[in-house]
Each structure stands twice: as structure tokens, then as C-alpha cells.
Scaffold this motif. Sequence first.
Motif, PDB file in Angstrom:
ATOM      1  N   ASN A  33      59.068  30.882  38.957  1.00  0.00           N
ATOM      2  CA  ASN A  33      59.920  31.332  40.071  1.00  0.00           C
ATOM      3  C   ASN A  33      59.832  30.360  41.240  1.00  0.00           C
ATOM      4  O   ASN A  33      60.825  30.071  41.898  1.00  0.00           O
ATOM      5  CB  ASN A  33      59.514  32.737  40.518  1.00  0.00           C
ATOM      6  CG  ASN A  33      60.120  33.805  39.634  1.00  0.00           C
ATOM      7  OD1 ASN A  33      61.099  33.543  38.937  1.00  0.00           O
ATOM      8  ND2 ASN A  33      59.554  34.982  39.640  1.00  0.00           N
ATOM      9  N   ASN A  34      58.616  29.874  41.498  1.00  0.00           N
ATOM     10  CA  ASN A  34      58.440  28.886  42.572  1.00  0.00           C
ATOM     11  C   ASN A  34      59.202  27.606  42.264  1.00  0.00           C
ATOM     12  O   ASN A  34      59.831  27.026  43.148  1.00  0.00           O
ATOM     13  CB  ASN A  34      56.954  28.563  42.754  1.00  0.00           C
ATOM     14  CG  ASN A  34      56.280  29.563  43.652  1.00  0.00           C
ATOM     15  OD1 ASN A  34      56.931  30.206  44.470  1.00  0.00           O
ATOM     16  ND2 ASN A  34      54.986  29.730  43.498  1.00  0.00           N
ATOM     17  N   ILE A  35      59.129  27.171  40.996  1.00  0.00           N
ATOM     18  CA  ILE A  35      59.856  25.953  40.597  1.00  0.00           C
ATOM     19  C   ILE A  35      61.351  26.154  40.817  1.00  0.00           C
ATOM     20  O   ILE A  35      62.033  25.303  41.405  1.00  0.00           O
ATOM     21  CB  ILE A  35      59.579  25.604  39.106  1.00  0.00           C
ATOM     22  CG1 ILE A  35      58.101  25.275  38.900  1.00  0.00           C
ATOM     23  CG2 ILE A  35      60.441  24.429  38.650  1.00  0.00           C
ATOM     24  CD1 ILE A  35      57.675  25.175  37.437  1.00  0.00           C
ATOM     25  N   LYS A  36      61.853  27.309  40.368  1.00  0.00           N
ATOM     26  CA  LYS A  36      63.285  27.601  40.484  1.00  0.00           C
ATOM     27  C   LYS A  36      63.766  27.543  41.925  1.00  0.00           C
ATOM     28  O   LYS A  36      64.742  26.862  42.235  1.00  0.00           O
ATOM     29  CB  LYS A  36      63.590  28.993  39.914  1.00  0.00           C
ATOM     30  CG  LYS A  36      63.604  29.072  38.407  1.00  0.00           C
ATOM     31  CD  LYS A  36      63.920  30.487  37.985  1.00  0.00           C
ATOM     32  CE  LYS A  36      63.773  30.667  36.493  1.00  0.00           C
ATOM     33  NZ  LYS A  36      64.075  32.026  36.059  1.00  0.00           N
ATOM     34  N   VAL A  37      63.064  28.266  42.794  1.00  0.00           N
ATOM     35  CA  VAL A  37      63.553  28.315  44.184  1.00  0.00           C
ATOM     36  C   VAL A  37      63.349  26.981  44.901  1.00  0.00           C
ATOM     37  O   VAL A  37      64.157  26.604  45.746  1.00  0.00           O
ATOM     38  CB  VAL A  37      62.896  29.464  44.998  1.00  0.00           C
ATOM     39  CG1 VAL A  37      63.422  30.800  44.552  1.00  0.00           C
ATOM     40  CG2 VAL A  37      61.404  29.432  44.948  1.00  0.00           C
ATOM     41  N   GLY A 165      62.261  31.154  48.420  1.00  0.00           N
ATOM     42  CA  GLY A 165      62.096  29.773  48.855  1.00  0.00           C
ATOM     43  C   GLY A 165      61.994  29.725  50.363  1.00  0.00           C
ATOM     44  O   GLY A 165      61.866  30.771  51.003  1.00  0.00           O
ATOM     45  N   SER A 166      62.067  28.536  50.936  1.00  0.00           N
ATOM     46  CA  SER A 166      61.911  28.437  52.380  1.00  0.00           C
ATOM     47  C   SER A 166      63.080  29.073  53.126  1.00  0.00           C
ATOM     48  O   SER A 166      62.890  29.760  54.126  1.00  0.00           O
ATOM     49  CB  SER A 166      61.741  26.976  52.782  1.00  0.00           C
ATOM     50  OG  SER A 166      62.873  26.254  52.370  1.00  0.00           O
TER      51      SER A 166
ATOM     52  N   ILE B  63      67.176  27.144  35.913  1.00  0.00           N
ATOM     53  CA  ILE B  63      66.837  27.148  37.343  1.00  0.00           C
ATOM     54  C   ILE B  63      67.717  28.135  38.108  1.00  0.00           C
ATOM     55  O   ILE B  63      67.237  28.838  38.993  1.00  0.00           O
ATOM     56  CB  ILE B  63      66.961  25.711  37.926  1.00  0.00           C
ATOM     57  CG1 ILE B  63      65.810  24.855  37.422  1.00  0.00           C
ATOM     58  CG2 ILE B  63      66.991  25.721  39.459  1.00  0.00           C
ATOM     59  CD1 ILE B  63      65.982  23.377  37.636  1.00  0.00           C
ATOM     60  N   PHE B  64      68.990  28.225  37.730  1.00  0.00           N
ATOM     61  CA  PHE B  64      69.912  29.078  38.481  1.00  0.00           C
ATOM     62  C   PHE B  64      70.075  30.463  37.856  1.00  0.00           C
ATOM     63  O   PHE B  64      71.011  31.168  38.194  1.00  0.00           O
ATOM     64  CB  PHE B  64      71.272  28.386  38.621  1.00  0.00           C
ATOM     65  CG  PHE B  64      71.241  27.253  39.592  1.00  0.00           C
ATOM     66  CD1 PHE B  64      71.370  27.489  40.950  1.00  0.00           C
ATOM     67  CD2 PHE B  64      71.046  25.958  39.166  1.00  0.00           C
ATOM     68  CE1 PHE B  64      71.316  26.446  41.853  1.00  0.00           C
ATOM     69  CE2 PHE B  64      70.997  24.904  40.059  1.00  0.00           C
ATOM     70  CZ  PHE B  64      71.132  25.150  41.416  1.00  0.00           C
ATOM     71  N   SER B  65      69.178  30.796  36.969  1.00  0.00           N
ATOM     72  CA  SER B  65      69.291  32.106  36.330  1.00  0.00           C
ATOM     73  C   SER B  65      67.963  32.846  36.396  1.00  0.00           C
ATOM     74  O   SER B  65      66.897  32.247  36.375  1.00  0.00           O
ATOM     75  CB  SER B  65      69.711  31.904  34.873  1.00  0.00           C
ATOM     76  OG  SER B  65      69.696  33.118  34.211  1.00  0.00           O
ATOM     77  N   GLU B  66      68.068  34.165  36.481  1.00  0.00           N
ATOM     78  CA  GLU B  66      66.882  35.026  36.439  1.00  0.00           C
ATOM     79  C   GLU B  66      66.359  35.027  34.999  1.00  0.00           C
ATOM     80  O   GLU B  66      67.131  34.902  34.062  1.00  0.00           O
ATOM     81  CB  GLU B  66      67.313  36.441  36.845  1.00  0.00           C
ATOM     82  CG  GLU B  66      66.214  37.447  37.004  1.00  0.00           C
ATOM     83  CD  GLU B  66      65.405  37.258  38.265  1.00  0.00           C
ATOM     84  OE1 GLU B  66      64.180  37.363  38.165  1.00  0.00           O
ATOM     85  OE2 GLU B  66      65.981  37.000  39.329  1.00  0.00           O
ATOM     86  N   GLY B  67      65.072  35.136  34.832  1.00  0.00           N
ATOM     87  CA  GLY B  67      64.568  35.308  33.464  1.00  0.00           C
ATOM     88  C   GLY B  67      63.612  34.243  33.005  1.00  0.00           C
ATOM     89  O   GLY B  67      63.225  33.365  33.784  1.00  0.00           O
ATOM     90  N   PRO B  68      63.237  34.306  31.722  1.00  0.00           N
ATOM     91  CA  PRO B  68      62.219  33.386  31.199  1.00  0.00           C
ATOM     92  C   PRO B  68      62.642  31.922  31.344  1.00  0.00           C
ATOM     93  O   PRO B  68      63.721  31.544  30.893  1.00  0.00           O
ATOM     94  CB  PRO B  68      62.108  33.768  29.723  1.00  0.00           C
ATOM     95  CG  PRO B  68      62.743  35.104  29.608  1.00  0.00           C
ATOM     96  CD  PRO B  68      63.756  35.207  30.687  1.00  0.00           C
ATOM     97  N   PHE B  69      61.791  31.146  31.962  1.00  0.00           N
ATOM     98  CA  PHE B  69      62.088  29.728  32.208  1.00  0.00           C
ATOM     99  C   PHE B  69      61.906  28.944  30.904  1.00  0.00           C
ATOM    100  O   PHE B  69      60.868  29.037  30.273  1.00  0.00           O
ATOM    101  CB  PHE B  69      61.140  29.212  33.291  1.00  0.00           C
ATOM    102  CG  PHE B  69      61.557  27.902  33.893  1.00  0.00           C
ATOM    103  CD1 PHE B  69      62.778  27.764  34.520  1.00  0.00           C
ATOM    104  CD2 PHE B  69      60.724  26.798  33.862  1.00  0.00           C
ATOM    105  CE1 PHE B  69      63.163  26.565  35.094  1.00  0.00           C
ATOM    106  CE2 PHE B  69      61.085  25.600  34.435  1.00  0.00           C
ATOM    107  CZ  PHE B  69      62.316  25.486  35.052  1.00  0.00           C
ATOM    108  N   GLY B  70      62.922  28.191  30.529  1.00  0.00           N
ATOM    109  CA  GLY B  70      62.823  27.380  29.316  1.00  0.00           C
ATOM    110  C   GLY B  70      63.658  27.916  28.164  1.00  0.00           C
ATOM    111  O   GLY B  70      63.932  27.195  27.207  1.00  0.00           O
TER     112      GLY B  70
END
Lengths: 278, 167
Positions: A33-37, A165-166, B63-70
Motif C-alpha cells: 500500500n505504501n509503494i502504491k501511494v 500518501g502525503s 499501482i492504481f488498483s486496490e488489492g493484491p500487489f503483483g
Amino acid sequence: MRRNRDRSTKRFIVFVFVVASISLLFIPESITNNIKVTVASPLAPVQKLISHTSNFFKNGFKKLASLSTAADEKSELEKEVFLLKNKIVKQQDIINIFKKKLEIVSEYKKDIDDKEEPVVADIIGFDVSNFRKSIIVDVGKKQGVSVGDVVVFGNALVGRISAIGSSSGRVMLITDPASNVPSRFLNSRTQGMVQGTADGKCVMKYVPRQVKVDKPEKIISSGMGGIFPKSLYIGNVIEVKQKSASLFKDIKIIPRVDISKIENVLVIKRKKEENTPE
Amino acid sequence: MPWITIISVTVCISLIQTTLLHHISFLGIQPDLFIIFLVFHSLNANRERSFHASWVVGLTKDIFSEGPFGLNTVLFIIAGYIVSIIRGNIYGRHLATQISVTFIISIIYNLLYLCLLSMLITSTGLLSVTWKCPLIAIYNSIIVPPVFWLFSRFYFSFGFPSSKRRF
């Protein structure tokens, strides 16, 4: 010889990428989640600009299409009725609580309310997946918002902050398949769990088969678990099914808030408790 | 094909997908530009480049979606690989082929995504939305002609190796 070496290098690179991609699935959610934001945050101002512009044009076209000033009045009145209805539901719930002489609970509510502070947030983006339901809002750590904060619209529950995020945050909506909201019926007070279904609706789980459920029954948050505050309007029952062998009813709910029709939400920021000197 | 071009296109797609496409959603379904870009790229580039693009597009979608990364990254690599395999046996320049491939890949991707997601997040309500998969695929196929045209124009101006030959 050199060609073979190039080919094996390319294969090795592909192998590394595949292994890296699969290993991403095993990284804990808090880190991902941190990476995403962090990666998405620099795009937030652009998203905000595009969203505002598109909303501006959308509203402009709507007004043109209506060809009458009555449309404005109607939308204003609809907003007012929406808010008042939600307030009525909340008041009804409080009355129910008083009826059952739960003064302690109402005192607790007062205590909770003192620790909350609302922040208005604009919706600047939506989830790119058709099977997940989340939105991006333009508030983040800078505004004091943190993961787990509840998001509402006119006293009705929208979701909660799942990543921050920030200057932007992601809100997991109650319609997301991973969302679980402890809830209860407004009148019968029977408890259950509202889960998202990814088609814009929710289902209420774990309602015993012997409980009588009427179709226009309203559903509110129960406050169990402490994640969501109690008495927030979630939605209305639209379908009740009973499978012969099942212990629980299948109840379909239409959420009170249609996220595609709103442009901003309210984030209920939890105030941090001040440390009292000993 | 330089990485910077793939990343730029992916960022543009992400911005459009997150901000504008919900305005044209139908039954809660919106077209998936990521999948269309993946098909376009895989039909026009060699296997190695297609792999790189699939990886970047999948990661961006994660990155732009909710849920399991990858999850999207893995599925996009698989989808890109499938297109690369069938690419040699089909006539990718024809519009009917492009629409058909987009339809098939959309169905495969969405079904796999739904199955894996229902296993990963243990939600009981997910499999009830399987009906969405063909609808998403149809919606993606419908917008293939204008989107492919835009991509081909863009890549032509940036010197996409096969675009000069194919478009």
C-alpha cells in the motif's frame, strides 16, 4: 556463440522478471500500500485537474440538457432530502437506543464524537479494475488523515481509508469485495456483516434464517469491532433469498451512496489522544 | 522501443482510466485500456518487447488498483505471452483480428483475475459477478478501432519499429 549467450541472457532477464512479479504477491499489504501511494502520489495533482475539468464539463452538459432552471432547484432539493433522510435514520437509531435504556452506550457515543474531526475531500480518481471498488481522494498525511479513517457522505457510509500518501489517499468502498462492515437492521436490530460484491451492490451475511426481513428495511453500521462508528446509514434491502439448506439468509443491499454521482466525501479524522503528564 | 515511451503511454492510460472512463461506464463496467494497450503492443512488437510492456502495464495497473500487489503483473505477463504465441499465426493488421484477439484476451484475463482474487481475498460475493467478464470483453472490443488507431498514430510518430510497416 555470441548469439547463444545473448539469448541465454535474455532468458535469464525474463526469468528474473517473472520471479520478481510472483514474489510481489507475497509482500505484506502494508508495504505494498505504501509503494502504491508513493508511486501514485505525484500524479494526484494531474488527476485532480482532469477530474475537476471533466466534472465541470459533465455538469455543464447536464445543465444544458435540462434546459430549465427547475433542474437546479430539483437537484438542490434532492440533496437536501437525501441529507435529511439520512439524518432521520440516524435519529431513529438514537431513539431506538434510548428506548432500550442504553444510557451507557449513548455516553460512549458522545465520547467517540469528541475524538472525531471531519475533513472534506474531493474525489480525484477511481479504481482501474472492474472488480475492485475504490476511489482516490485529495487528502493525505498532510491533512492528518490516517489509514482506517472512516469516509462518509451526508451521514451515510462510503468506506474507509486503505492507503495513505502525503497528499492523496485511497478509499476502499463498502462495495469492494474485500470490504466487511459490521451492521444491523435499523428496526429489528438483528446484526450481520455487509460485504461488497464488486457490482456496485452489497450483501448482508450471517443473518439467521428465522429473522423476518422486509424489503425496504434500512441497514446501519453496528459499531462492532470499533473500525466503523455506529448508526451510519449503509443502504436498503432490495432482495431477500432463503436457500433451503442454508442457515443464513441471502440479503442484497443497495448502498445509500451512489459513488458515481458525487464529487466529494467527508473523511472522519480520528484525533490522536494527547499524552497527559503523570 | 525505449522504456520511457512505454512508461509515458502507461501513465497517460492510467490518468485516463482513473479520471475519465467512469463517465462512460455501463452497468458499472468500464473499458480496460490497459488490456487494449497490451494487445496492441503484443501484436506489433516482438516477444521480448511485448514482455517488457506487459510487465510495466501490469505493474501500473496494480499501482492504481486496490488489492493484491503483483496479481495484475503476473496475469498481464501471461496475457502478453499468449498474444505473442498466436501472433505468428494470425493476420494482426486486420481490424477483425484485433477485435477478436482483444475479446479473447479480455475474457481470459478477467476470468483468471476473478478466480485468483476470490481465492486471495476469500470473498463469497466475487464469483457472482462472473457475468461481467463477457460484457467487459465486448466493451473492450467495441472501442478497439479508435484506440488502436490512436495508438498507431502515436507510435508512428515515435518510430515504433513495426508500426511503420504495419500501419
